[in-house]
Each structure stands twice: as C-alpha cells, then as structure tokens.
Design a protein around this motif. Structure first.
Motif, PDB file in Angstrom:
ATOM      1  N   MET A   1       0.812  -1.180   0.000  1.00  0.00           N
ATOM      2  CA  MET A   1       0.000   0.000   0.000  1.00  0.00           C
ATOM      3  C   MET A   1       0.866   1.258   0.000  1.00  0.00           C
ATOM      4  O   MET A   1       0.414   2.309   0.421  1.00  0.00           O
ATOM      5  CB  MET A   1      -0.942   0.024   1.188  1.00  0.00           C
ATOM      6  N   ALA A   2       2.055   1.127  -0.419  1.00  0.00           N
ATOM      7  CA  ALA A   2       2.945   2.292  -0.470  1.00  0.00           C
ATOM      8  C   ALA A   2       2.384   3.331  -1.431  1.00  0.00           C
ATOM      9  O   ALA A   2       1.770   3.015  -2.441  1.00  0.00           O
ATOM     10  CB  ALA A   2       4.333   1.858  -0.916  1.00  0.00           C
ATOM     11  N   GLY A   3       2.586   4.572  -1.096  1.00  0.00           N
ATOM     12  CA  GLY A   3       2.158   5.649  -1.968  1.00  0.00           C
ATOM     13  C   GLY A   3       0.760   6.163  -1.704  1.00  0.00           C
ATOM     14  O   GLY A   3       0.289   7.035  -2.410  1.00  0.00           O
ATOM     15  N   ILE A   4       0.082   5.637  -0.692  1.00  0.00           N
ATOM     16  CA  ILE A   4      -1.263   6.109  -0.375  1.00  0.00           C
ATOM     17  C   ILE A   4      -1.150   7.352   0.499  1.00  0.00           C
ATOM     18  O   ILE A   4      -0.488   7.342   1.536  1.00  0.00           O
ATOM     19  CB  ILE A   4      -2.087   5.031   0.353  1.00  0.00           C
ATOM     20  N   ALA A   5      -1.793   8.412   0.078  1.00  0.00           N
ATOM     21  CA  ALA A   5      -1.790   9.649   0.861  1.00  0.00           C
ATOM     22  C   ALA A   5      -2.889   9.592   1.910  1.00  0.00           C
ATOM     23  O   ALA A   5      -4.022   9.218   1.608  1.00  0.00           O
ATOM     24  CB  ALA A   5      -1.997  10.848  -0.055  1.00  0.00           C
ATOM     25  N   VAL A   6      -2.547   9.969   3.110  1.00  0.00           N
ATOM     26  CA  VAL A   6      -3.508   9.982   4.205  1.00  0.00           C
ATOM     27  C   VAL A   6      -3.559  11.401   4.757  1.00  0.00           C
ATOM     28  O   VAL A   6      -2.528  12.023   5.000  1.00  0.00           O
ATOM     29  CB  VAL A   6      -3.094   9.002   5.319  1.00  0.00           C
ATOM     30  N   GLY A   7      -4.770  11.896   4.949  1.00  0.00           N
ATOM     31  CA  GLY A   7      -4.918  13.240   5.501  1.00  0.00           C
ATOM     32  C   GLY A   7      -5.958  13.260   6.592  1.00  0.00           C
ATOM     33  O   GLY A   7      -6.854  12.420   6.641  1.00  0.00           O
ATOM     34  N   LEU A   8      -5.847  14.209   7.450  1.00  0.00           N
ATOM     35  CA  LEU A   8      -6.792  14.388   8.540  1.00  0.00           C
ATOM     36  C   LEU A   8      -8.019  15.118   8.014  1.00  0.00           C
ATOM     37  O   LEU A   8      -7.902  16.174   7.407  1.00  0.00           O
ATOM     38  CB  LEU A   8      -6.142  15.206   9.662  1.00  0.00           C
ATOM     39  N   ILE A   9      -9.191  14.524   8.227  1.00  0.00           N
ATOM     40  CA  ILE A   9     -10.411  15.179   7.757  1.00  0.00           C
ATOM     41  C   ILE A   9     -11.225  15.776   8.904  1.00  0.00           C
ATOM     42  O   ILE A   9     -12.074  16.615   8.693  1.00  0.00           O
ATOM     43  CB  ILE A   9     -11.300  14.222   6.929  1.00  0.00           C
ATOM     44  N   TYR A  10     -10.953  15.327  10.128  1.00  0.00           N
ATOM     45  CA  TYR A  10     -11.671  15.876  11.271  1.00  0.00           C
ATOM     46  C   TYR A  10     -10.872  15.593  12.534  1.00  0.00           C
ATOM     47  O   TYR A  10     -10.297  14.529  12.691  1.00  0.00           O
ATOM     48  CB  TYR A  10     -13.062  15.258  11.409  1.00  0.00           C
ATOM     49  N   SER A  11     -10.862  16.531  13.437  1.00  0.00           N
ATOM     50  CA  SER A  11     -10.229  16.361  14.737  1.00  0.00           C
ATOM     51  C   SER A  11     -11.189  16.894  15.791  1.00  0.00           C
ATOM     52  O   SER A  11     -11.561  18.067  15.761  1.00  0.00           O
ATOM     53  CB  SER A  11      -8.906  17.133  14.787  1.00  0.00           C
ATOM     54  N   SER A  12     -11.609  16.021  16.693  1.00  0.00           N
ATOM     55  CA  SER A  12     -12.552  16.442  17.728  1.00  0.00           C
ATOM     56  C   SER A  12     -11.816  16.995  18.934  1.00  0.00           C
ATOM     57  O   SER A  12     -10.605  16.816  19.087  1.00  0.00           O
ATOM     58  CB  SER A  12     -13.421  15.262  18.169  1.00  0.00           C
ATOM     59  N   LYS A  13     -12.564  17.632  19.789  1.00  0.00           N
ATOM     60  CA  LYS A  13     -12.029  18.042  21.080  1.00  0.00           C
ATOM     61  C   LYS A  13     -11.794  16.766  21.888  1.00  0.00           C
ATOM     62  O   LYS A  13     -12.448  15.748  21.647  1.00  0.00           O
ATOM     63  CB  LYS A  13     -13.025  18.942  21.796  1.00  0.00           C
ATOM     64  N   PRO A  14     -10.876  16.799  22.837  1.00  0.00           N
ATOM     65  CA  PRO A  14     -10.621  15.585  23.633  1.00  0.00           C
ATOM     66  C   PRO A  14     -11.831  15.196  24.477  1.00  0.00           C
ATOM     67  O   PRO A  14     -12.629  16.042  24.869  1.00  0.00           O
ATOM     68  CB  PRO A  14      -9.432  15.966  24.515  1.00  0.00           C
ATOM     69  N   PHE A  15     -11.934  13.901  24.749  1.00  0.00           N
ATOM     70  CA  PHE A  15     -12.999  13.389  25.600  1.00  0.00           C
ATOM     71  C   PHE A  15     -12.450  12.210  26.394  1.00  0.00           C
ATOM     72  O   PHE A  15     -11.437  11.626  26.009  1.00  0.00           O
ATOM     73  CB  PHE A  15     -14.226  12.968  24.769  1.00  0.00           C
ATOM     74  N   PRO A  16     -13.085  11.857  27.496  1.00  0.00           N
ATOM     75  CA  PRO A  16     -12.579  10.747  28.317  1.00  0.00           C
ATOM     76  C   PRO A  16     -12.538   9.449  27.516  1.00  0.00           C
ATOM     77  O   PRO A  16     -13.510   9.072  26.879  1.00  0.00           O
ATOM     78  CB  PRO A  16     -13.597  10.642  29.451  1.00  0.00           C
ATOM     79  N   GLN A  17     -11.394   8.789  27.547  1.00  0.00           N
ATOM     80  CA  GLN A  17     -11.250   7.542  26.800  1.00  0.00           C
ATOM     81  C   GLN A  17     -11.589   6.321  27.640  1.00  0.00           C
ATOM     82  O   GLN A  17     -11.837   5.253  27.113  1.00  0.00           O
ATOM     83  CB  GLN A  17      -9.832   7.415  26.257  1.00  0.00           C
ATOM     84  N   LEU A  18     -11.556   6.464  28.922  1.00  0.00           N
ATOM     85  CA  LEU A  18     -11.830   5.350  29.813  1.00  0.00           C
ATOM     86  C   LEU A  18     -12.734   5.859  30.924  1.00  0.00           C
ATOM     87  O   LEU A  18     -12.316   6.671  31.747  1.00  0.00           O
ATOM     88  CB  LEU A  18     -10.520   4.805  30.413  1.00  0.00           C
ATOM     89  N   CYS A  19     -13.967   5.448  30.902  1.00  0.00           N
ATOM     90  CA  CYS A  19     -14.871   5.883  31.957  1.00  0.00           C
ATOM     91  C   CYS A  19     -16.002   4.877  32.111  1.00  0.00           C
ATOM     92  O   CYS A  19     -16.189   3.994  31.281  1.00  0.00           O
ATOM     93  CB  CYS A  19     -15.410   7.283  31.682  1.00  0.00           C
ATOM     94  N   PHE A  20     -16.720   5.017  33.167  1.00  0.00           N
ATOM     95  CA  PHE A  20     -17.903   4.198  33.398  1.00  0.00           C
ATOM     96  C   PHE A  20     -18.950   5.071  34.061  1.00  0.00           C
ATOM     97  O   PHE A  20     -18.635   6.092  34.657  1.00  0.00           O
ATOM     98  CB  PHE A  20     -17.587   2.950  34.222  1.00  0.00           C
ATOM     99  N   GLY A  21     -20.160   4.676  33.916  1.00  0.00           N
ATOM    100  CA  GLY A  21     -21.252   5.459  34.474  1.00  0.00           C
ATOM    101  C   GLY A  21     -21.911   4.757  35.647  1.00  0.00           C
ATOM    102  O   GLY A  21     -21.831   3.543  35.781  1.00  0.00           O
ATOM    103  N   VAL A  22     -22.540   5.555  36.466  1.00  0.00           N
ATOM    104  CA  VAL A  22     -23.313   5.039  37.592  1.00  0.00           C
ATOM    105  C   VAL A  22     -24.760   5.444  37.343  1.00  0.00           C
ATOM    106  O   VAL A  22     -25.077   6.629  37.286  1.00  0.00           O
ATOM    107  CB  VAL A  22     -22.816   5.625  38.935  1.00  0.00           C
ATOM    108  N   PRO A  23     -25.644   4.471  37.166  1.00  0.00           N
ATOM    109  CA  PRO A  23     -27.043   4.794  36.888  1.00  0.00           C
ATOM    110  C   PRO A  23     -27.669   5.650  37.994  1.00  0.00           C
ATOM    111  O   PRO A  23     -27.449   5.401  39.181  1.00  0.00           O
ATOM    112  CB  PRO A  23     -27.724   3.422  36.819  1.00  0.00           C
TER     113      PRO A  23
END
Length: 86
Positions: A1-23
């Motif tokens: 797959m050499a030669g494939i161009a990759v670009g960023l199309i969207y970047s979100s604001k940071p958010f918690p990557q590891l969490c759990f909820g309490v009902p």
C-alpha cells in the motif's frame, strides 16, 4: 500500500477515553459506595496502568457526561444527519 496519501479530515475536542457510568436510579448508598471505590482505585499494577499512566492519568475522576462527551455526541449527531439526507 505504499504511496497512499492519508490526511486528517476531522479532529474532535478531547474526551474521556476510559470511563464508566453510575445509573441515577441506583439506591443512593450504592451510588456512594461505587463512587468511593472508584476514587480509591489505583491504576498501578492493573491493565489500566498501561493505557493511562503514560498519559499522566493515575486515578479515576468524576466527569459530567453532558460536558465531557459533548464532542462525541456532536459527531454522532452530524453523522446521523449526513446519512438521513441520502
């Protein structure tokens, strides 16, 4: 797959990557116990350590779903409307 161009199309604001909820409908004493247990939990020596400590995170903290996950809900809403238009 050499030669494939990759670009960023969207970047979100940071958010918690590891969490759990309490009902909200759990009995108050059980909610408090879960909160105390999660606040006392130490990442060292657990599988959580490898993905969190290197990023400066050493314990669980309380976050608001409404504010912390707003970027995720925003992307989800936009994608939902994008597919609805077709």
């Amino acid at each position: 797959m050499a030669g494939i161009a990759v670009g960023l199309i969207y970047s979100s604001k940071p958010f918690p990557q590891l969490c759990f909820g309490v009902p909200h409908n759990l009995p108050a004493d059980l909610q408090k116990l879960i909160e105390q247990t999660s606040e006392a939990f130490k990442f060292a020596g657990t599988s959580v350590e490898g993905i969190s400590v290197g990023r400066g995170r050493t314990k669980f903290i309380r976050v608001s779903y409404k504010t912390a996950w707003a970027p995720v809900r925003e992307v989800d809403q936009k994608l939902t409307h994008l597919f609805d238009e077709k």
